[in-house]
Design a protein around this motif. Structure first.
Motif, PDB file in Angstrom:
ATOM      1  N   ALA A 239       0.821  -1.209   0.000  1.00 29.85           N
ATOM      2  CA  ALA A 239       0.000   0.000   0.000  1.00 29.85           C
ATOM      3  C   ALA A 239       0.852   1.255   0.000  1.00 29.85           C
ATOM      4  CB  ALA A 239      -0.932  -0.008   1.216  1.00 29.85           C
TER       5      ALA A 239
ATOM      6  N   GLN B  80      -4.502   0.135  -0.193  1.00 28.02           N
ATOM      7  CA  GLN B  80      -4.493  -0.923   0.814  1.00 28.02           C
ATOM      8  C   GLN B  80      -3.797  -2.157   0.260  1.00 28.02           C
ATOM      9  OE1 GLN B  80      -8.501  -2.006   1.873  1.00 28.02           O
ATOM     10  NE2 GLN B  80      -8.882  -3.086  -0.040  1.00 28.02           N
TER      11      GLN B  80
ATOM     12  N   VAL C 260      -3.243   0.103   5.257  1.00 23.93           N
ATOM     13  CA  VAL C 260      -3.852   1.164   4.457  1.00 23.93           C
ATOM     14  C   VAL C 260      -2.893   2.340   4.493  1.00 23.93           C
ATOM     15  CG1 VAL C 260      -5.187   2.042   6.423  1.00 23.93           C
ATOM     16  CG2 VAL C 260      -5.883   2.629   4.090  1.00 23.93           C
TER      17      VAL C 260
ATOM     18  N   SER D 151       1.060   5.254   6.852  1.00 23.29           N
ATOM     19  CA  SER D 151       0.436   3.929   6.807  1.00 23.29           C
ATOM     20  C   SER D 151      -0.094   3.531   8.171  1.00 23.29           C
ATOM     21  CB  SER D 151       1.434   2.874   6.311  1.00 23.29           C
ATOM     22  OG  SER D 151       2.443   2.630   7.277  1.00 23.29           O
TER      23      SER D 151
ATOM     24  N   GLY E 226      -8.899  -0.575   4.216  1.00 22.82           N
ATOM     25  CA  GLY E 226      -9.224   0.762   3.738  1.00 22.82           C
ATOM     26  C   GLY E 226     -10.616   1.215   4.125  1.00 22.82           C
TER      27      GLY E 226
ATOM     28  N   GLY F 233      -9.426   3.956   6.101  1.00 22.97           N
ATOM     29  CA  GLY F 233      -9.010   4.854   5.016  1.00 22.97           C
ATOM     30  C   GLY F 233      -9.145   6.321   5.385  1.00 22.97           C
TER      31      GLY F 233
END
Length: 242
Positions: free
Chosen positions: A143, A181, A193, A209, A222, A226
């Motif tokens: 990710a 992700q 994510v 992250s 996510g 997210g």
């Protein structure tokens, strides 16, 4: 087209050679210039201007453009980047700690270094697999790599996708959502994510992250984290002013 000369009084240190070099750099702040223009705009004698601008070129503070004109060199930009990194890391710590405590994930900040991504700051969740600051991984999966690459120019993006475990279509989805992700990868039992940290002009300068065991954060991190990742990334950018 005529070039305008400097209108504001130049800053002076009282050290002759430094002040002369500063005059030359001040002219180049307005764009590339010929030696003749450097002489006319600074009032320096031609041999002096030539000797100093060549010395500045050897130091990387001055470079030549495609026409052979003198321009500000790459080292100046590198200095700015390094200063921004220091501010970024200094401001990231508290934000990473807060979002880690709130989400129960390990929060990390990553920078790109050529073909590698490097962890430059972290707040690790208790019981998780720690990632020491300085840990580096290739930009070919995960990710974080996607968040760092998704907004690249097409030519650079094409080159970065060679041998990557993600596709252009996947990066298009990252740009649409604002986060990337991944599940497994470098850390087999971990889901991550990641969201970009941007400079004021919109360039991606880092990636935040949030990572945790798949058993806890699931295989679609996510959807759960997210927005948290995006908010924390924006907060770091705002606090650092980078």
């Amino acid at each position: 087209m005529a070039h305008s000369t400097m209108t504001s009084p130049p800053l002076m240190s009282g050290v002759g050679v430094l002040d002369k070099a500063s005059l030359l750099l001040g002219v180049l702040e307005g764009g590339p210039a010929t030696l003749a223009r450097l002489v006319s705009d600074t009032g320096l004698k031609r041999p002096t201007a030539h000797r100093l601008v060549l010395a500045l070129e050897r130091l990387g503070l001055v470079a030549r453009d495609g026409h052979g004109h003198f321009a500000l060199g790459p080292r100046l930009g590198d200095m700015v980047v390094e200063a921004r990194q220091d501010r970024l890391k200094a401001q990231a710590g508290p934000v990473l700690a807060q979002v880690s405590a709130r989400t129960g994930t390990s929060a990390r900040l990553h920078r790109r270094r050529g073909r590698m991504r490097i962890c430059v700051a972290s707040s690790e969740v208790l019981g998780g697999e720690p990632m020491p600051v300085g840990t580096a991984f290739p930009m070919k999966s995960g990710a974080v790599a996607q968040a760092l690459l998704a907004w690249e120019e097409p030519e650079a993006l094409y080159e970065a996708l060679r041998g990557a475990r993600f596709t252009a279509a996947m990066l298009s989805g990252v740009r649409r959502r604002g986060w990337a992700q991944s599940v497994g990868g470098w850390e087999p039992d971990t889901a991550t994510v990641s969201a970009p940290v941007r400079s004021p002009d919109g360039r991606v300068i880092a990636a935040l992250s949030l990572s945790g065991p798949i058993s806890r954060v699931g295989r679609n991190p996510g959807h759960q984290f997210g927005c948290e990742a995006i908010d924390a990334a924006v907060r770091i950018a705002e606090l650092s002013g980078c």
